[in-house]
Design a protein around this motif. Structure first.
Motif, PDB file in Angstrom:
ATOM      1  N   ILE A 105       0.829  -1.203   0.000  1.00 22.64           N
ATOM      2  CA  ILE A 105       0.000   0.000   0.000  1.00 22.64           C
ATOM      3  C   ILE A 105       0.868   1.259   0.000  1.00 22.64           C
ATOM      4  CG2 ILE A 105      -1.722   1.349   1.279  1.00 22.64           C
ATOM      5  CD1 ILE A 105      -2.858  -1.360   2.288  1.00 22.64           C
ATOM      6  N   VAL A 106       1.800   1.362   0.931  1.00 23.38           N
ATOM      7  CA  VAL A 106       2.651   2.552   1.018  1.00 23.38           C
ATOM      8  C   VAL A 106       3.454   2.720  -0.271  1.00 23.38           C
ATOM      9  CG1 VAL A 106       4.591   3.634   2.227  1.00 23.38           C
ATOM     10  CG2 VAL A 106       2.744   2.550   3.534  1.00 23.38           C
ATOM     11  N   HIS A 107       3.969   1.633  -0.800  1.00 24.52           N
ATOM     12  CA  HIS A 107       4.750   1.709  -2.032  1.00 24.52           C
ATOM     13  C   HIS A 107       3.919   2.280  -3.185  1.00 24.52           C
ATOM     14  CE1 HIS A 107       7.438   0.859  -5.302  1.00 24.52           C
ATOM     15  NE2 HIS A 107       6.464   0.189  -5.886  1.00 24.52           N
ATOM     16  N   HIS A 108       2.690   1.779  -3.363  1.00 22.72           N
ATOM     17  CA  HIS A 108       1.830   2.277  -4.442  1.00 22.72           C
ATOM     18  C   HIS A 108       1.532   3.764  -4.288  1.00 22.72           C
ATOM     19  CE1 HIS A 108       1.045  -1.462  -6.533  1.00 22.72           C
ATOM     20  NE2 HIS A 108       0.749  -2.060  -5.384  1.00 22.72           N
ATOM     21  N   HIS A 151      -2.898  20.962 -11.702  1.00 24.31           N
ATOM     22  CA  HIS A 151      -4.358  20.918 -11.807  1.00 24.31           C
ATOM     23  C   HIS A 151      -4.877  19.938 -10.748  1.00 24.31           C
ATOM     24  CE1 HIS A 151      -8.327  20.151 -13.547  1.00 24.31           C
ATOM     25  NE2 HIS A 151      -8.181  21.350 -14.117  1.00 24.31           N
ATOM     26  N   ILE A 152      -5.367  20.483  -9.647  1.00 25.38           N
ATOM     27  CA  ILE A 152      -5.727  19.644  -8.497  1.00 25.38           C
ATOM     28  C   ILE A 152      -6.894  18.709  -8.799  1.00 25.38           C
ATOM     29  CG2 ILE A 152      -7.229  21.336  -7.378  1.00 25.38           C
ATOM     30  CD1 ILE A 152      -4.810  18.877  -5.642  1.00 25.38           C
ATOM     31  N   ALA A 153      -7.848  19.142  -9.599  1.00 23.52           N
ATOM     32  CA  ALA A 153      -8.985  18.265  -9.930  1.00 23.52           C
ATOM     33  C   ALA A 153      -8.493  17.023 -10.682  1.00 23.52           C
ATOM     34  CB  ALA A 153     -10.027  19.017 -10.751  1.00 23.52           C
ATOM     35  N   ARG A 154      -7.551  17.206 -11.602  1.00 25.68           N
ATOM     36  CA  ARG A 154      -6.991  16.065 -12.338  1.00 25.68           C
ATOM     37  C   ARG A 154      -6.202  15.161 -11.394  1.00 25.68           C
ATOM     38  NH1 ARG A 154      -3.824  18.335 -16.334  1.00 25.68           N
ATOM     39  NH2 ARG A 154      -5.754  18.804 -17.422  1.00 25.68           N
ATOM     40  N   LEU A 155      -5.387  15.776 -10.519  1.00 21.40           N
ATOM     41  CA  LEU A 155      -4.628  14.984  -9.543  1.00 21.40           C
ATOM     42  C   LEU A 155      -5.578  14.159  -8.674  1.00 21.40           C
ATOM     43  CD1 LEU A 155      -1.977  14.263  -8.022  1.00 21.40           C
ATOM     44  CD2 LEU A 155      -2.468  16.225  -6.542  1.00 21.40           C
ATOM     45  N   ARG A 156      -6.622  14.791  -8.178  1.00 20.14           N
ATOM     46  CA  ARG A 156      -7.587  14.097  -7.325  1.00 20.14           C
ATOM     47  C   ARG A 156      -8.247  12.945  -8.080  1.00 20.14           C
ATOM     48  NH1 ARG A 156     -10.210  18.268  -5.254  1.00 20.14           N
ATOM     49  NH2 ARG A 156      -9.242  18.191  -3.221  1.00 20.14           N
ATOM     50  N   GLU A 157      -8.612  13.174  -9.333  1.00 16.64           N
ATOM     51  CA  GLU A 157      -9.260  12.137 -10.136  1.00 16.64           C
ATOM     52  C   GLU A 157      -8.320  10.948 -10.361  1.00 16.64           C
ATOM     53  OE1 GLU A 157     -10.975  11.603 -14.660  1.00 16.64           O
ATOM     54  OE2 GLU A 157     -11.134  13.578 -13.710  1.00 16.64           O
ATOM     55  N   GLU A 158      -7.065  11.233 -10.718  1.00 16.29           N
ATOM     56  CA  GLU A 158      -6.088  10.152 -10.930  1.00 16.29           C
ATOM     57  C   GLU A 158      -5.824   9.393  -9.640  1.00 16.29           C
ATOM     58  OE1 GLU A 158      -2.715  12.188 -12.574  1.00 16.29           O
ATOM     59  OE2 GLU A 158      -3.671  12.460 -14.542  1.00 16.29           O
ATOM     60  N   PHE A 159      -5.739  10.127  -8.528  1.00 16.47           N
ATOM     61  CA  PHE A 159      -5.501   9.481  -7.236  1.00 16.47           C
ATOM     62  C   PHE A 159      -6.669   8.582  -6.854  1.00 16.47           C
ATOM     63  CE2 PHE A 159      -5.731   9.569  -2.528  1.00 16.47           C
ATOM     64  CZ  PHE A 159      -4.571   8.854  -2.274  1.00 16.47           C
ATOM     65  N   ASP A 161      -8.773   7.175  -8.868  1.00 20.58           N
ATOM     66  CA  ASP A 161      -8.756   6.022  -9.773  1.00 20.58           C
ATOM     67  C   ASP A 161      -7.785   4.959  -9.269  1.00 20.58           C
ATOM     68  OD1 ASP A 161     -10.642   7.158 -11.454  1.00 20.58           O
ATOM     69  OD2 ASP A 161      -9.182   7.787 -12.983  1.00 20.58           O
ATOM     70  N   LEU A 162      -6.586   5.392  -8.861  1.00 21.70           N
ATOM     71  CA  LEU A 162      -5.609   4.450  -8.297  1.00 21.70           C
ATOM     72  C   LEU A 162      -6.196   3.755  -7.072  1.00 21.70           C
ATOM     73  CD1 LEU A 162      -2.633   3.306  -8.031  1.00 21.70           C
ATOM     74  CD2 LEU A 162      -2.283   5.193  -6.435  1.00 21.70           C
ATOM     75  N   CYS A 163      -6.794   4.532  -6.188  1.00 16.92           N
ATOM     76  CA  CYS A 163      -7.353   3.952  -4.962  1.00 16.92           C
ATOM     77  C   CYS A 163      -8.481   2.966  -5.264  1.00 16.92           C
ATOM     78  CB  CYS A 163      -7.825   5.066  -4.024  1.00 16.92           C
ATOM     79  SG  CYS A 163      -6.445   6.006  -3.341  1.00 16.92           S
ATOM     80  N   ASP A 164      -9.290   3.257  -6.264  1.00 18.48           N
ATOM     81  CA  ASP A 164     -10.339   2.315  -6.674  1.00 18.48           C
ATOM     82  C   ASP A 164      -9.724   1.012  -7.169  1.00 18.48           C
ATOM     83  OD1 ASP A 164     -12.387   4.047  -6.004  1.00 18.48           O
ATOM     84  OD2 ASP A 164     -12.761   4.706  -8.080  1.00 18.48           O
ATOM     85  N   GLN A 165      -8.649   1.116  -7.974  1.00 16.97           N
ATOM     86  CA  GLN A 165      -7.976  -0.079  -8.494  1.00 16.97           C
ATOM     87  C   GLN A 165      -7.402  -0.932  -7.368  1.00 16.97           C
ATOM     88  OE1 GLN A 165      -4.944   1.240 -11.215  1.00 16.97           O
ATOM     89  NE2 GLN A 165      -6.407   2.386 -12.466  1.00 16.97           N
ATOM     90  N   LEU A 166      -6.907  -0.266  -6.304  1.00 12.92           N
ATOM     91  CA  LEU A 166      -6.269  -0.981  -5.190  1.00 12.92           C
ATOM     92  C   LEU A 166      -7.244  -1.296  -4.049  1.00 12.92           C
ATOM     93  CD1 LEU A 166      -2.948   1.080  -5.002  1.00 12.92           C
ATOM     94  CD2 LEU A 166      -3.295  -1.189  -6.036  1.00 12.92           C
TER      95      LEU A 166
END
Length: 177
Positions: A105-108, A151-159, A161-166
């Motif tokens: 988790i921490v690594h990802h 662009h914080i909205a894009r960062l939040r969206e990508e983050f 998405d990662l959390c959903d995948q994990l």
């Protein structure tokens, strides 16, 4: 006048009185604790201190630290450091993650932020058993420095998405520091 700083790290078997004895040692040299992190990990006490003082006070503390650490039952190290400089236009954000415990988790999370050149300023984790079920859980809290130009909205969206995948529950929001 420029301040002088020393970072001290120490580790040893946990027992009552360590903080009092270590802080007395610092105070007796005329130095002061500017910032600190202290915790018990397993059966050991761990501390990181940012100590401020005049150069001669810091030299006295630095010289006496190894022997004083042994007397306190601690392995102690010291390193001179400069004051933190404000780099660019950075905004602090708070990240909270909770999940069923599993390796990586921490690594990802670190890889996600590192890949975007976002510095992790502070990170703390804890493991615990979920109420009622006893399921092993893992919690991460971190403070990150985000460039105001990002662009914080894009960062939040990508983050997210990662959390959903994990399969991580997460929040990223401006820090209330």
């Amino acid at each position: 006048m420029q301040k002088n700083f020393l970072v001290i790290s120490a580790l040893g078997e946990d027992r009552p009185g360590i903080v009092e004895e270590l802080s007395r040692l610092i105070s007796d040299t005329g130095c002061s604790i500017e910032d600190s992190r202290m915790t018990v990990l397993g059966g050991d006490f761990a501390v990181i201190l940012l100590v401020e003082g005049r150069w001669n006070e810091l030299a006295k503390l630095e010289t006496g630290l190894p022997a004083a650490g042994r007397k306190l039952g601690l392995t102690a190290h010291a390193k001179r450091t400069a004051p933190k400089t404000k780099e660019g236009n950075l905004l602090p954000y708070s990240v909270e993650v909770v999940s069923i415990d599993h390796p990586g988790i921490v690594h990802h999370l670190a890889a996600f932020f590192s890949g975007r050149e976002i510095n992790i300023r502070d990170l703390a984790t804890t493991s615990y058993a979920a109420a009622h079920t006893g399921t092993p859980m893992f919690q991460v809290h971190m403070t990150i420095d985000v460039s105001a130009s990002l662009h914080i909205a894009r960062l939040r969206e990508e983050f997210m998405d990662l959390c959903d995948q994990l399969n991580l529950d997460a929040i990223i929001e401006p820090s209330k520091l």
